[in-house]
Design a protein around this motif. Structure first.
Motif, PDB file in Angstrom:
ATOM      1  N   MET A  72     -11.657   7.109   3.158  1.00  0.00           N
ATOM      2  CA  MET A  72     -12.348   6.283   4.120  1.00  0.00           C
ATOM      3  C   MET A  72     -13.784   6.812   4.268  1.00  0.00           C
ATOM      4  N   PRO A  73     -14.813   5.931   4.150  1.00  0.00           N
ATOM      5  CA  PRO A  73     -16.195   6.387   4.270  1.00  0.00           C
ATOM      6  C   PRO A  73     -16.498   6.866   5.693  1.00  0.00           C
ATOM      7  N   GLN A  74     -17.343   7.886   5.747  1.00  0.00           N
ATOM      8  CA  GLN A  74     -17.734   8.429   7.047  1.00  0.00           C
ATOM      9  C   GLN A  74     -18.751   7.504   7.708  1.00  0.00           C
ATOM     10  N   GLU A  75     -18.618   7.349   9.009  1.00  0.00           N
ATOM     11  CA  GLU A  75     -19.547   6.527   9.769  1.00  0.00           C
ATOM     12  C   GLU A  75     -20.931   7.169   9.755  1.00  0.00           C
ATOM     13  N   THR A  76     -21.968   6.354   9.657  1.00  0.00           N
ATOM     14  CA  THR A  76     -23.336   6.841   9.698  1.00  0.00           C
ATOM     15  C   THR A  76     -23.723   7.116  11.137  1.00  0.00           C
ATOM     16  N   LEU A  77     -24.284   8.296  11.386  1.00  0.00           N
ATOM     17  CA  LEU A  77     -24.804   8.640  12.706  1.00  0.00           C
ATOM     18  C   LEU A  77     -26.303   8.387  12.694  1.00  0.00           C
ATOM     19  N   VAL A  78     -26.832   7.815  13.780  1.00  0.00           N
ATOM     20  CA  VAL A  78     -28.251   7.479  13.834  1.00  0.00           C
ATOM     21  C   VAL A  78     -28.837   7.937  15.161  1.00  0.00           C
ATOM     22  N   SER A  79     -30.021   8.515  15.096  1.00  0.00           N
ATOM     23  CA  SER A  79     -30.775   8.886  16.289  1.00  0.00           C
ATOM     24  C   SER A  79     -32.203   8.410  16.104  1.00  0.00           C
ATOM     25  N   ARG A  80     -32.785   7.881  17.166  1.00  0.00           N
ATOM     26  CA  ARG A  80     -34.177   7.392  17.105  1.00  0.00           C
ATOM     27  C   ARG A  80     -34.929   7.911  18.326  1.00  0.00           C
ATOM     28  N   LEU A  81     -36.150   8.383  18.086  1.00  0.00           N
ATOM     29  CA  LEU A  81     -37.006   8.893  19.154  1.00  0.00           C
ATOM     30  C   LEU A  81     -38.391   8.293  18.984  1.00  0.00           C
ATOM     31  N   GLU A  82     -38.906   7.651  20.037  1.00  0.00           N
ATOM     32  CA  GLU A  82     -40.281   7.159  20.019  1.00  0.00           C
ATOM     33  C   GLU A  82     -41.190   8.187  20.656  1.00  0.00           C
ATOM     34  N   LEU A  83     -42.381   8.339  20.073  1.00  0.00           N
ATOM     35  CA  LEU A  83     -43.344   9.345  20.511  1.00  0.00           C
ATOM     36  C   LEU A  83     -44.747   8.765  20.543  1.00  0.00           C
ATOM     37  N   ALA A  84     -45.570   9.259  21.458  1.00  0.00           N
ATOM     38  CA  ALA A  84     -46.986   8.907  21.434  1.00  0.00           C
ATOM     39  C   ALA A  84     -47.611   9.605  20.230  1.00  0.00           C
ATOM     40  N   ALA A  85     -48.571   8.975  19.606  1.00  0.00           N
ATOM     41  CA  ALA A  85     -49.238   9.547  18.433  1.00  0.00           C
ATOM     42  C   ALA A  85     -50.238  10.611  18.888  1.00  0.00           C
ATOM     43  N   GLN A  86     -49.712  11.708  19.410  1.00  0.00           N
ATOM     44  CA  GLN A  86     -50.514  12.819  19.919  1.00  0.00           C
ATOM     45  C   GLN A  86     -49.994  14.112  19.302  1.00  0.00           C
ATOM     46  N   PRO A  87     -50.826  15.152  19.255  1.00  0.00           N
ATOM     47  CA  PRO A  87     -50.417  16.407  18.615  1.00  0.00           C
ATOM     48  C   PRO A  87     -49.095  16.994  19.124  1.00  0.00           C
ATOM     49  N   ASP A  88     -48.777  16.849  20.407  1.00  0.00           N
ATOM     50  CA  ASP A  88     -47.522  17.426  20.894  1.00  0.00           C
ATOM     51  C   ASP A  88     -46.293  16.653  20.417  1.00  0.00           C
ATOM     52  N   ALA A  89     -46.503  15.529  19.755  1.00  0.00           N
ATOM     53  CA  ALA A  89     -45.380  14.764  19.190  1.00  0.00           C
ATOM     54  C   ALA A  89     -44.623  15.587  18.152  1.00  0.00           C
ATOM     55  N   VAL A  90     -45.341  16.446  17.444  1.00  0.00           N
ATOM     56  CA  VAL A  90     -44.713  17.260  16.397  1.00  0.00           C
ATOM     57  C   VAL A  90     -43.671  18.186  17.018  1.00  0.00           C
ATOM     58  N   ARG A  91     -44.044  18.851  18.097  1.00  0.00           N
ATOM     59  CA  ARG A  91     -43.118  19.778  18.770  1.00  0.00           C
ATOM     60  C   ARG A  91     -41.909  19.028  19.321  1.00  0.00           C
ATOM     61  N   TRP A  92     -42.150  17.891  19.977  1.00  0.00           N
ATOM     62  CA  TRP A  92     -41.033  17.118  20.536  1.00  0.00           C
ATOM     63  C   TRP A  92     -40.103  16.606  19.444  1.00  0.00           C
ATOM     64  N   ALA A  93     -40.672  16.149  18.339  1.00  0.00           N
ATOM     65  CA  ALA A  93     -39.859  15.635  17.227  1.00  0.00           C
ATOM     66  C   ALA A  93     -39.000  16.733  16.621  1.00  0.00           C
ATOM     67  N   ARG A  94     -39.595  17.908  16.420  1.00  0.00           N
ATOM     68  CA  ARG A  94     -38.853  19.034  15.842  1.00  0.00           C
ATOM     69  C   ARG A  94     -37.714  19.470  16.762  1.00  0.00           C
ATOM     70  N   HIS A  95     -37.989  19.575  18.064  1.00  0.00           N
ATOM     71  CA  HIS A  95     -36.936  19.955  19.021  1.00  0.00           C
ATOM     72  C   HIS A  95     -35.830  18.910  19.059  1.00  0.00           C
ATOM     73  N   HIS A  96     -36.215  17.660  19.062  1.00  0.00           N
ATOM     74  CA  HIS A  96     -35.227  16.574  19.072  1.00  0.00           C
ATOM     75  C   HIS A  96     -34.344  16.645  17.824  1.00  0.00           C
ATOM     76  N   ALA A  97     -34.974  16.816  16.668  1.00  0.00           N
ATOM     77  CA  ALA A  97     -34.207  16.880  15.420  1.00  0.00           C
ATOM     78  C   ALA A  97     -33.220  18.046  15.450  1.00  0.00           C
ATOM     79  N   ARG A  98     -33.666  19.213  15.880  1.00  0.00           N
ATOM     80  CA  ARG A  98     -32.770  20.380  15.951  1.00  0.00           C
ATOM     81  C   ARG A  98     -31.605  20.117  16.910  1.00  0.00           C
ATOM     82  N   ASP A  99     -31.889  19.542  18.083  1.00  0.00           N
ATOM     83  CA  ASP A  99     -30.826  19.257  19.055  1.00  0.00           C
ATOM     84  C   ASP A  99     -29.807  18.260  18.500  1.00  0.00           C
TER      85      ASP A  99
END
Length: 136
Positions: free
Chosen positions: A1-28
Motif C-alpha cells: 500500500m503506498p504511503q500517504e503524502t505529508l504536506v506542510s506549507r508556510l507563507e512568509l514575507a519576502a524579508q531577510p528573517d524569512a530564512v530563519r523562520w523557514a529553516r526552523h519551520h522545516a526542522r520542526d
C-alpha cells in the motif's frame, strides 16, 4: 500500500528573517514527521538557500510580496518548494571564485539534493524545488 503524502506549507514575507523562520519551520515539521537527523540537516540547508535566493530576488525586484515554502514528504524523498513572485529563472553560477561572497546557493542545493529545477505556475511567479533523499 503506498504511503500517504505529508504536506506542510508556510507563507512568509519576502524579508531577510524569512530564512530563519523557514529553516526552523522545516526542522520542526521534519522532526514531527520522524525524518532522520541527517536528512533534516540536508533539507534545512536546501530550505535556507532557496529562501535566501527568493528573498534576494524579491528585494531586487522591489516587490513587497510573500514567499511560500512547501514541504512534501513522499515515501523515500522530500520535495522542498519555494514559491516567489519573480518570474526570472534561477541562475546557476557554475564555478564560483573561492573569494566570491555569493553565488553558491544553487551549487549547495545541487550538492544536497537528488535533483532540482523550477517552473512557472499559472498563478504567476516561479517555484524553485529540490528533492532530498530520505533513506540514509
Amino acid at each position: 500500500m503506498p504511503q500517504e503524502t505529508l504536506v506542510s506549507r508556510l507563507e512568509l514575507a519576502a524579508q531577510p528573517d524569512a530564512v530563519r523562520w523557514a529553516r526552523h519551520h522545516a526542522r520542526d515539521v521534519l522532526n514531527a514527521w520522524r525524518v532522520s537527523s541527517n536528512a533534516i540537516d540536508l533539507a534545512a540547508l536546501a530550505v535556507s538557500e532557496l529562501v535566501t535566493n527568493a528573498v534576494q530576488h524579491a528585494t531586487h525586484a522591489a516587490l513587497s510580496e510573500r514567499l511560500a515554502l512547501t514541504l512534501r514528504h513522499y515515501h523515500a524523498r522530500l520535495l522542498v518548494e519555494v514559491a516567489d513572485p519573480d518570474t526570472r529563472p534561477p541562475v546557476y553560477s557554475g564555478a564560483v571564485s573561492f573569494t566570491s561572497e555569493g553565488g553558491r546557493g544553487l551549487q549547495l542545493v545541487e550538492s544536497v539534493s537528488k535533483e532540482w529545477g523550477y517552473y512557472h505556475p499559472p498563478t504567476g511567479g516561479k517555484v524553485v524545488w529540490c528533492a532530498v533523499a530520505l533513506n540514509d
